[in-house]
Design an enzyme around this catalytic site. Structure first.
Site, PDB file in Angstrom:
ATOM      1  NE  ARG A  51      -1.818  -2.284   2.612  1.00 40.77           N
ATOM      2  CZ  ARG A  51      -1.961  -3.566   2.226  1.00 40.77           C
ATOM      3  NH1 ARG A  51      -3.006  -3.925   1.556  1.00 40.77           N
ATOM      4  NH2 ARG A  51      -1.061  -4.481   2.535  1.00 40.77           N
ATOM      5  CB  THR A  52       3.479   2.595   2.189  1.00 42.97           C
ATOM      6  OG1 THR A  52       2.745   2.219   3.347  1.00 42.97           O
ATOM      7  CG2 THR A  52       4.118   3.953   2.423  1.00 42.97           C
ATOM      8  CE  LYS A  80      26.696  -2.970  -7.744  1.00 43.26           C
ATOM      9  NZ  LYS A  80      26.898  -1.944  -8.786  1.00 43.26           N
ATOM     10  NE  ARG A 101       7.375   0.917   4.628  1.00 42.71           N
ATOM     11  CZ  ARG A 101       6.153   0.374   4.618  1.00 42.71           C
ATOM     12  NH1 ARG A 101       5.985  -0.887   4.290  1.00 42.71           N
ATOM     13  NH2 ARG A 101       5.106   1.098   4.940  1.00 42.71           N
ATOM     14  CG  HIS A 129       3.867   4.143   8.528  1.00 41.15           C
ATOM     15  ND1 HIS A 129       3.918   4.947   7.407  1.00 41.15           N
ATOM     16  CD2 HIS A 129       3.517   2.903   8.077  1.00 41.15           C
ATOM     17  CE1 HIS A 129       3.602   4.235   6.349  1.00 41.15           C
ATOM     18  NE2 HIS A 129       3.365   2.991   6.722  1.00 41.15           N
TER      19      HIS A 129
HETATM   20  C1  NCD Z   1       2.104  -0.965   8.054  1.00 46.32           C
HETATM   21  C2  NCD Z   1       3.597  -0.744   8.178  1.00 46.32           C
HETATM   22  O1  NCD Z   1       4.333  -0.920   7.197  1.00 46.32           O
HETATM   23  O2  NCD Z   1       3.991  -0.356   9.260  1.00 46.32           O
HETATM   24  N1  NCD Z   1       1.698  -1.177   6.737  1.00 46.32           N
HETATM   25  C3  NCD Z   1       1.356  -0.093   5.966  1.00 46.32           C
HETATM   26  O3  NCD Z   1       2.173   0.762   5.700  1.00 46.32           O
HETATM   27  N2  NCD Z   1       0.089   0.032   5.560  1.00 46.32           N
HETATM   28  C4  NCD Z   1       1.566  -1.985   8.993  1.00 46.32           C
HETATM   29  C5  NCD Z   1       2.190  -3.349   8.997  1.00 46.32           C
HETATM   30  O4  NCD Z   1       3.092  -3.663   8.213  1.00 46.32           O
HETATM   31  O5  NCD Z   1       1.734  -4.145   9.813  1.00 46.32           O
END
Ligand code: NCD
Length: 305
Positions: A51-52, A80, A101, A129
């Site tokens: 999703r993100t 590397k 991320r 997040h």
């Molecule tokens: C979450 C995350 O990556 O922290 N997912 C997301 O971004 N929608 C929640 C998760 O991974 O459980």
């Protein structure tokens, strides 16, 4: 705004503005379709994501911009031995904005020192997040039309779950908020956040071990996945992973207008039988994520429509 590391980098007024823009995007998508023409977003994902990453990429495409990036560290030069700082400094030469991320807490802060372009934290380890929280706030706003006077239950892995850390930081700034932390002993909400965000401001909270005992009180039930990748020991994960499973019968005593949220991905913690309940908001929530990220990109690139 230069970078977004933490949800509290945004004032409540800025959050209101982002929500207003997201609502306008939902109502008038055509108005925004060329807003970021010739702008480039880089998505640097050193950890898995559906999703993100895809909502960021969809957001940029729907603004008429372009996207480059990678979805696993193994396909970048970090395999590397390149430092994060060097990777980001390089990508900053190509892109206008970066969403990243990383499994290490604080990695985006390090990256931001060298990037030369705005950096968005798309999740750093078990820490924060912020764009998930923007997604959550838009969802709460669209369902409840308020951020005040809400009782919010957070259930599952409250220790390692970064989404709940950021959500509490955001919601603690509104009045009349009560938090109910529903977690097993080993996965309790971090003390440092309780002290810094809640106790220092006199915000009401309680910690319980079952969802049944609090269900009738809740306006929002925010379910989370047990974060397998942050456990040191697989046996602990297996023991804890199915502590909470939301099923239709558990929702019977809940308020008719309570909403069930989940950042997704889910594993077992919400039965698919709940998906048809009108209170289930997790897929609309995922959709909201794209619209609020469109609003955020516009703000960070200082594009006015
Ligand atoms: C979450 C995350 O990556 O922290 N997912 C997301 O971004 N929608 C929640 C998760 O991974 O459980």
């Amino acid at each position: 705004m230069k970078n977004l590391m933490n949800i509290t980098d945004l004032t409540v007024e800025e959050i209101d503005e982002l929500i207003a823009v997201a609502e306008d995007i939902i109502a008038n998508p055509v108005k925004y379709q060329d807003a970021c023409r010739h702008k480039l977003l880089a998505t640097l994902f050193f950890e898995p994501s559906t999703r993100t990453r895809l909502s960021f990429e969809s957001a940029m495409h729907r603004l008429g911009g372009s996207v480059v990036g990678f979805s696993e560290a193994g396909s970048s030069s970090s395999a590397k031995g390149e430092s994060l700082s060097d990777t980001v400094q390089t990508v900053g030469c190509y892109a206008d904005i970066i969403a990243m991320r990383h499994p290490k807490e604080g990695a985006p802060v390090v990256a931001a020192r060298r990037a030369g372009v705005p950096i968005i934290n798309a999740g750093d380890g078990a820490h924060n997040h912020p764009t998930q929280t923007l997604t959550d706030l838009l969802t709460i706003w669209r369902c409840k039309k308020r951020f005040n006077n809400l009782t919010i239950g957070l259930c599952g892995d409250l220790k390692f779950g970064r989404t709940v850390h950021s959500l509490v930081g955001a919601m603690a700034r509104y009045s009349g908020i009560k938090f109910v932390f529903i977690a097993p002993e080993e996965l309790r909400f971090p003390r440092y956040i309780i002290e810094d965000e809640l106790e220092s401001r006199g915000i009401e909270y309680k910690e319980v071990s079952t969802m049944e005992e609090v269900m009738p009180e809740l306006d929002v039930l925010y379910m989370t996945r047990v974060q397998r990748e942050r456990f040191f020991n697989e046996a602990d994960y297996i023991r804890l992973k199915d502590t909470y499973i939301l099923t239709p019968d558990k929702l019977v005593p809940a308020k008719q207008d309570m909403i069930v949220m989940h950042p997704l991905p889910r594993v077992n913690e919400i039965s698919v039988a709940v998906d048809d309940d009108p209170r289930a908001m997790y897929f609309p929530q995922a959709k909201n994520g794209m619209f609020i990220r469109m609003a955020l990109i516009l703000k960070m690139l200082e594009v006015t429509v």
